[in-house]
Design a protein around this motif. Structure first.
Motif, mmCIF file in Angstrom:
data_model
loop_
_atom_site.group_PDB
_atom_site.id
_atom_site.type_symbol
_atom_site.label_atom_id
_atom_site.label_comp_id
_atom_site.label_asym_id
_atom_site.label_seq_id
_atom_site.Cartn_x
_atom_site.Cartn_y
_atom_site.Cartn_z
ATOM 1 N N PRO A 81 4.341 -12.558 24.584
ATOM 2 C CA PRO A 81 4.967 -11.863 23.453
ATOM 3 C C PRO A 81 5.841 -12.814 22.640
ATOM 4 C CG PRO A 81 6.066 -11.292 25.509
ATOM 5 C CD PRO A 81 4.846 -12.077 25.884
ATOM 6 N N ARG A 82 5.853 -12.580 21.357
ATOM 7 C CA ARG A 82 6.708 -13.374 20.470
ATOM 8 C C ARG A 82 8.065 -12.724 20.275
ATOM 9 N NH1 ARG A 82 2.700 -13.328 15.543
ATOM 10 N NH2 ARG A 82 2.496 -11.236 16.427
ATOM 11 N N HIS A 83 8.084 -11.386 20.322
ATOM 12 C CA HIS A 83 9.334 -10.644 20.118
ATOM 13 C C HIS A 83 9.462 -9.579 21.191
ATOM 14 C CE1 HIS A 83 11.837 -7.653 17.504
ATOM 15 N NE2 HIS A 83 12.600 -8.318 18.364
ATOM 16 N N VAL A 84 10.588 -9.606 21.900
ATOM 17 C CA VAL A 84 10.866 -8.649 22.975
ATOM 18 C C VAL A 84 12.134 -7.889 22.623
ATOM 19 C CG1 VAL A 84 11.377 -8.370 25.428
ATOM 20 C CG2 VAL A 84 9.836 -10.204 24.678
ATOM 21 N N VAL A 85 12.153 -6.585 22.885
ATOM 22 C CA VAL A 85 13.368 -5.772 22.763
ATOM 23 C C VAL A 85 13.784 -5.332 24.160
ATOM 24 C CG1 VAL A 85 14.336 -3.583 21.956
ATOM 25 C CG2 VAL A 85 12.976 -4.986 20.404
ATOM 26 N N ASP A 86 15.047 -5.614 24.513
ATOM 27 C CA ASP A 86 15.622 -5.222 25.798
ATOM 28 C C ASP A 86 16.567 -4.057 25.537
ATOM 29 O OD1 ASP A 86 16.840 -4.976 28.256
ATOM 30 O OD2 ASP A 86 17.592 -7.040 28.355
ATOM 31 N N LEU A 87 16.141 -2.846 25.933
ATOM 32 C CA LEU A 87 16.918 -1.633 25.680
ATOM 33 C C LEU A 87 17.890 -1.369 26.833
ATOM 34 C CD1 LEU A 87 14.109 0.788 24.405
ATOM 35 C CD2 LEU A 87 15.823 -0.409 23.017
ATOM 36 N N GLY A 88 19.187 -1.334 26.519
ATOM 37 C CA GLY A 88 20.185 -1.162 27.556
ATOM 38 C C GLY A 88 20.362 -2.452 28.334
ATOM 39 N N CYS A 89 20.651 -3.524 27.628
ATOM 40 C CA CYS A 89 20.585 -4.868 28.204
ATOM 41 C C CYS A 89 21.771 -5.233 29.074
ATOM 42 C CB CYS A 89 20.446 -5.899 27.088
ATOM 43 S SG CYS A 89 21.853 -5.892 25.928
ATOM 44 N N GLY A 90 22.905 -4.511 28.960
ATOM 45 C CA GLY A 90 24.082 -4.896 29.714
ATOM 46 C C GLY A 90 24.508 -6.306 29.368
ATOM 47 N N THR A 91 24.807 -7.108 30.384
ATOM 48 C CA THR A 91 25.216 -8.504 30.143
ATOM 49 C C THR A 91 24.031 -9.452 30.134
ATOM 50 O OG1 THR A 91 25.678 -8.787 32.499
ATOM 51 C CG2 THR A 91 27.532 -8.159 31.077
ATOM 52 N N GLY A 92 22.807 -8.917 30.243
ATOM 53 C CA GLY A 92 21.639 -9.745 29.992
ATOM 54 C C GLY A 92 20.769 -10.098 31.176
ATOM 55 N N ALA A 93 20.863 -9.369 32.276
ATOM 56 C CA ALA A 93 20.022 -9.685 33.436
ATOM 57 C C ALA A 93 18.547 -9.718 33.049
ATOM 58 C CB ALA A 93 20.251 -8.673 34.556
ATOM 59 N N GLY A 94 18.086 -8.665 32.378
ATOM 60 C CA GLY A 94 16.696 -8.627 31.958
ATOM 61 C C GLY A 94 16.393 -9.616 30.849
ATOM 62 N N THR A 95 17.329 -9.751 29.919
ATOM 63 C CA THR A 95 17.122 -10.671 28.796
ATOM 64 C C THR A 95 16.809 -12.080 29.287
ATOM 65 O OG1 THR A 95 18.552 -9.402 27.318
ATOM 66 C CG2 THR A 95 18.225 -11.720 26.790
ATOM 67 N N PHE A 96 17.602 -12.575 30.230
ATOM 68 C CA PHE A 96 17.415 -13.952 30.679
ATOM 69 C C PHE A 96 16.219 -14.089 31.614
ATOM 70 C CE2 PHE A 96 21.812 -13.754 29.250
ATOM 71 C CZ PHE A 96 21.799 -14.798 28.338
ATOM 72 N N ALA A 97 15.884 -13.033 32.342
ATOM 73 C CA ALA A 97 14.640 -13.053 33.114
ATOM 74 C C ALA A 97 13.440 -13.124 32.181
ATOM 75 C CB ALA A 97 14.551 -11.810 34.010
ATOM 76 N N LEU A 98 13.514 -12.424 31.057
ATOM 77 C CA LEU A 98 12.429 -12.451 30.074
ATOM 78 C C LEU A 98 12.335 -13.806 29.393
ATOM 79 C CD1 LEU A 98 13.096 -8.891 28.672
ATOM 80 C CD2 LEU A 98 10.988 -9.590 29.830
ATOM 81 N N PHE A 99 13.467 -14.438 29.101
ATOM 82 C CA PHE A 99 13.455 -15.795 28.552
ATOM 83 C C PHE A 99 12.728 -16.757 29.492
ATOM 84 C CE2 PHE A 99 17.485 -15.153 25.837
ATOM 85 C CZ PHE A 99 16.732 -14.989 24.689
ATOM 86 N N THR A 100 12.996 -16.617 30.785
ATOM 87 C CA THR A 100 12.363 -17.502 31.777
ATOM 88 C C THR A 100 10.861 -17.258 31.837
ATOM 89 O OG1 THR A 100 14.385 -17.587 33.088
ATOM 90 C CG2 THR A 100 12.346 -18.173 34.207
ATOM 91 N N ARG A 101 10.467 -15.992 31.827
ATOM 92 C CA ARG A 101 9.041 -15.644 31.940
ATOM 93 C C ARG A 101 8.283 -15.973 30.665
ATOM 94 N NH1 ARG A 101 4.409 -14.936 31.965
ATOM 95 N NH2 ARG A 101 3.174 -13.251 32.904
ATOM 96 N N PHE A 102 8.945 -15.789 29.510
ATOM 97 C CA PHE A 102 8.279 -15.991 28.220
ATOM 98 C C PHE A 102 9.098 -16.988 27.393
ATOM 99 C CE2 PHE A 102 7.487 -11.449 29.385
ATOM 100 C CZ PHE A 102 6.164 -11.613 29.770
ATOM 101 N N PRO A 103 8.967 -18.258 27.653
ATOM 102 C CA PRO A 103 9.839 -19.263 27.032
ATOM 103 C C PRO A 103 9.682 -19.399 25.527
ATOM 104 C CG PRO A 103 8.091 -20.307 28.307
ATOM 105 C CD PRO A 103 8.041 -18.853 28.644
ATOM 106 N N GLY A 104 8.639 -18.812 24.956
ATOM 107 C CA GLY A 104 8.472 -18.885 23.515
ATOM 108 C C GLY A 104 8.938 -17.652 22.774
ATOM 109 N N ALA A 105 9.447 -16.663 23.505
ATOM 110 C CA ALA A 105 9.791 -15.383 22.879
ATOM 111 C C ALA A 105 11.228 -15.358 22.370
ATOM 112 C CB ALA A 105 9.587 -14.249 23.881
ATOM 113 N N ALA A 106 11.451 -14.534 21.364
ATOM 114 C CA ALA A 106 12.796 -14.171 20.918
ATOM 115 C C ALA A 106 13.090 -12.771 21.440
ATOM 116 C CB ALA A 106 12.886 -14.199 19.399
#
Length: 289
Positions: free
Chosen positions: A54-79
């Motif tokens: 994916p090029r663009h990901v939306v993290d709904l209810g992200c808190g301090t970013g646990a999912g956000t940073f896991a997604l960055f690791t899994r998809f290094p090209g995504a915003a």
């Protein structure tokens, strides 16, 4: 405890509390939980049935970013567009993004998932972890997610099946089964405040127009010997559980909890070598066709 849908809802660890925690304390708690669940989140993101990154990901209810940073690791090209109701949590997320050198790939949006959503673009992937059981109208929210996604996009929904346990069943030695009694004492309040917790989201996803491509229940088991965050996480969760359950427990159970929570005492939970985080979560992967 705040029960807003745009939080990552880590108040699920203890149920309703009679006092509102300090924002920094809650942010610290979410960061602790993220450290404990890092392996679990990596397993979830690795399992997702993505055909192209994916090029663009939306993290709904992200808190301090646990999912956000896991997604960055899994998809290094995504915003990632990270959405939450808490300004302090979003601030903490941005600070970490700066420290990790990914600030240019993250946009933070403050919003309540039960209100009208601001423009979030047209993501290829929407992620919601432990947040949707708080929404007032799940069917409306799922329909909104469906319309938000790009055609062919994927919705990853991660939900809590059981609250975390830490102690062996025969612990503590003076009050065996204490943890289960605490959870039983607040079960009715949890059901009242979080009626969608533990729901089967599959039929709702189908009704919202999604094609469910996968469902998986994942067991989380993290030993304290392998993760130094387990002890402090247990201390925080049990402290919040005490706040919620104390008025429904026998005095002996409250006293036993207090001994576990006394960090200077010999019975402190931090001194136990038998702690382990035990819980289960279910993941649904649903496609907008």
């Amino acid at each position: 405890m705040t029960h807003t849908s745009a939080h990552t809802a880590h108040d699920h660890a203890n149920g309703p509390s009679p006092h509102e925690p300090d924002a920094d304390d809650m942010a610290d708690f979410l960061d602790l939980e993220a450290a404990v669940l890092a392996g679990h989140l990596a397993s979830v993101t690795a399992w997702l049935p993505v055909t192209t990154e994916p090029r663009h990901v939306v993290d709904l209810g992200c808190g301090t970013g646990a999912g956000t940073f896991a997604l960055f690791t899994r998809f290094p090209g995504a915003a990632v567009t990270a959405v939450d109701a808490s300004a302090p949590h979003l601030h903490r997320l941005r600070e970490r993004a700066e420290a990790d050198g990914v600030a240019g790939r993250v946009r933070t949006v403050r919003a309540d998932l039960d209100a009208d959503w601001p423009g979030l673009g047209r993501p290829d992937l929407v992620w919601a972890s432990a947040s949707l059981h708080h929404v007032a109208d799940p069917d409306r929210t799922l329909s909104t997610v469906h319309d938000l996604l790009a055609p062919g996009g994927l919705f990853a929904l991660v939900e809590v099946d059981s609250f975390p346990r830490f102690l062996p069943e025969d612990a503590p030695e003076d009050r065996p089964g204490l943890e289960e009694r605490c959870h039983a004492a607040v079960a009715h309040r949890r059901a009242e405040h979080m009626p969608h917790l533990g729901a089967d989201w599959g039929p709702r996803l189908t009704a919202a127009g999604f094609t469910v491509e996968g469902e998986r229940t994942m067991t989380v088991h993290v030993e304290s010997s392998g993760n130094e965050a387990v002890g402090p996480y247990a201390l925080s969760v049990l402290g919040r559980l005490r706040d919620s359950a104390a008025d429904a427990l026998e005095a002996e159970d409250v006293a036993a909890l207090d001994r576990l929570l006394d960090t200077a005492g010999p019975g402190s939970v931090l001194r136990r070598g038998d702690l382990a985080v035990r819980t289960t979560r279910t993941v649904w992967a649903a496609r907008r066709t």
